[in-house]
Design a protein around this motif. Structure first.
Motif, PDB file in Angstrom:
ATOM      1  N   ILE A   5      21.706  42.475-106.036  1.00  0.00           N
ATOM      2  CA  ILE A   5      22.813  41.737-105.448  1.00  0.00           C
ATOM      3  C   ILE A   5      23.547  42.372-104.372  1.00  0.00           C
ATOM      4  N   ALA A   6      23.753  41.444-103.319  1.00  0.00           N
ATOM      5  CA  ALA A   6      24.169  41.985-102.023  1.00  0.00           C
ATOM      6  C   ALA A   6      25.702  42.092-102.001  1.00  0.00           C
ATOM      7  N   CYS A   7      26.460  43.028-102.453  1.00  0.00           N
ATOM      8  CA  CYS A   7      27.933  42.916-102.469  1.00  0.00           C
ATOM      9  C   CYS A   7      28.456  43.163-101.008  1.00  0.00           C
ATOM     10  N   ALA A  19      29.045  41.946-113.108  1.00  0.00           N
ATOM     11  CA  ALA A  19      29.189  41.064-114.543  1.00  0.00           C
ATOM     12  C   ALA A  19      29.198  39.758-114.036  1.00  0.00           C
ATOM     13  N   PHE A  20      28.510  38.771-114.487  1.00  0.00           N
ATOM     14  CA  PHE A  20      28.253  37.431-114.137  1.00  0.00           C
ATOM     15  C   PHE A  20      29.522  36.470-114.577  1.00  0.00           C
ATOM     16  N   GLY A  21      30.040  35.881-113.393  1.00  0.00           N
ATOM     17  CA  GLY A  21      31.103  35.334-113.639  1.00  0.00           C
ATOM     18  C   GLY A  21      31.172  33.798-113.772  1.00  0.00           C
ATOM     19  N   GLY A  22      29.895  33.163-113.863  1.00  0.00           N
ATOM     20  CA  GLY A  22      29.610  31.780-113.922  1.00  0.00           C
ATOM     21  C   GLY A  22      29.320  31.017-112.655  1.00  0.00           C
ATOM     22  N   GLU A  23      28.920  29.817-112.916  1.00  0.00           N
ATOM     23  CA  GLU A  23      28.833  28.938-111.804  1.00  0.00           C
ATOM     24  C   GLU A  23      30.206  28.826-110.938  1.00  0.00           C
ATOM     25  N   TRP A  52      30.160  36.638-109.130  1.00  0.00           N
ATOM     26  CA  TRP A  52      29.914  38.018-109.437  1.00  0.00           C
ATOM     27  C   TRP A  52      30.905  38.868-109.511  1.00  0.00           C
ATOM     28  N   TYR A  53      31.253  39.736-110.447  1.00  0.00           N
ATOM     29  CA  TYR A  53      32.215  40.917-110.438  1.00  0.00           C
ATOM     30  C   TYR A  53      31.596  42.228-110.197  1.00  0.00           C
ATOM     31  N   HIS A  54      31.787  43.030-108.945  1.00  0.00           N
ATOM     32  CA  HIS A  54      31.153  44.369-109.002  1.00  0.00           C
ATOM     33  C   HIS A  54      32.161  45.393-109.712  1.00  0.00           C
ATOM     34  N   ALA A  55      31.626  45.559-111.246  1.00  0.00           N
ATOM     35  CA  ALA A  55      32.554  46.287-112.093  1.00  0.00           C
ATOM     36  C   ALA A  55      32.210  47.664-111.987  1.00  0.00           C
ATOM     37  N   LEU A  56      31.019  48.177-111.434  1.00  0.00           N
ATOM     38  CA  LEU A  56      30.600  49.549-111.237  1.00  0.00           C
ATOM     39  C   LEU A  56      30.670  49.973-109.913  1.00  0.00           C
ATOM     40  N   GLY A  57      31.589  49.136-108.871  1.00  0.00           N
ATOM     41  CA  GLY A  57      31.638  49.597-107.612  1.00  0.00           C
ATOM     42  C   GLY A  57      32.866  49.231-107.301  1.00  0.00           C
ATOM     43  N   CYS A  58      33.080  48.294-106.221  1.00  0.00           N
ATOM     44  CA  CYS A  58      34.267  47.922-105.556  1.00  0.00           C
ATOM     45  C   CYS A  58      35.446  47.282-106.391  1.00  0.00           C
ATOM     46  N   ARG A  59      34.881  46.719-107.624  1.00  0.00           N
ATOM     47  CA  ARG A  59      35.516  45.923-108.382  1.00  0.00           C
ATOM     48  C   ARG A  59      36.570  44.633-107.858  1.00  0.00           C
ATOM     49  N   ASN A  60      35.608  44.019-107.020  1.00  0.00           N
ATOM     50  CA  ASN A  60      35.922  42.961-106.380  1.00  0.00           C
ATOM     51  C   ASN A  60      35.110  41.481-106.925  1.00  0.00           C
ATOM     52  N   TRP A  61      35.515  40.417-106.802  1.00  0.00           N
ATOM     53  CA  TRP A  61      34.955  39.235-107.207  1.00  0.00           C
ATOM     54  C   TRP A  61      34.219  38.644-105.718  1.00  0.00           C
ATOM     55  N   PHE A  62      33.032  37.873-105.790  1.00  0.00           N
ATOM     56  CA  PHE A  62      32.607  37.281-104.683  1.00  0.00           C
ATOM     57  C   PHE A  62      31.613  36.257-105.180  1.00  0.00           C
TER      58      PHE A  62
END
Length: 74
Positions: A5-7, A19-23, A52-62
């Motif tokens: 996944i390209a953060c 972490a998957f955040g749904g549709e 998607w939530y980058h839980a083990l990185g920058c901790r941002n939603w996108f």
């Protein structure tokens, strides 16, 4: 082959960091429709927008667009 996944902040990373955040669907104004939006996903075959939530990185939603048939993110 693992799904990457390209953060927008960290670049391409393995899906295990996220972490998957749904549709990504618009919020409803009435509670019954909002309940359906959250708990009854469309699960379309083809492309859909997902949160998607980058839980083990920058901790941002996108939001990304993913093809559910191939897991290709584009």
């Amino acid at each position: 082959m693992t799904l990457e996944i390209a953060c927008p902040n960290c670049g391409a990373r393995p899906h295990t960091e996220f972490a998957f955040g749904g549709e990504d669907r618009p919020h409803a104004t009435d509670p019954a429709t909002e309940f359906e939006r959250v708990f009854y996903p469309g699960n379309v075959e083809g492309t859909q927008r997902e949160r998607w939530y980058h839980a083990l990185g920058c901790r941002n939603w996108f939001v990304v667009t993913r093809d559910t048939r191939t897991d290709r993110i584009g």
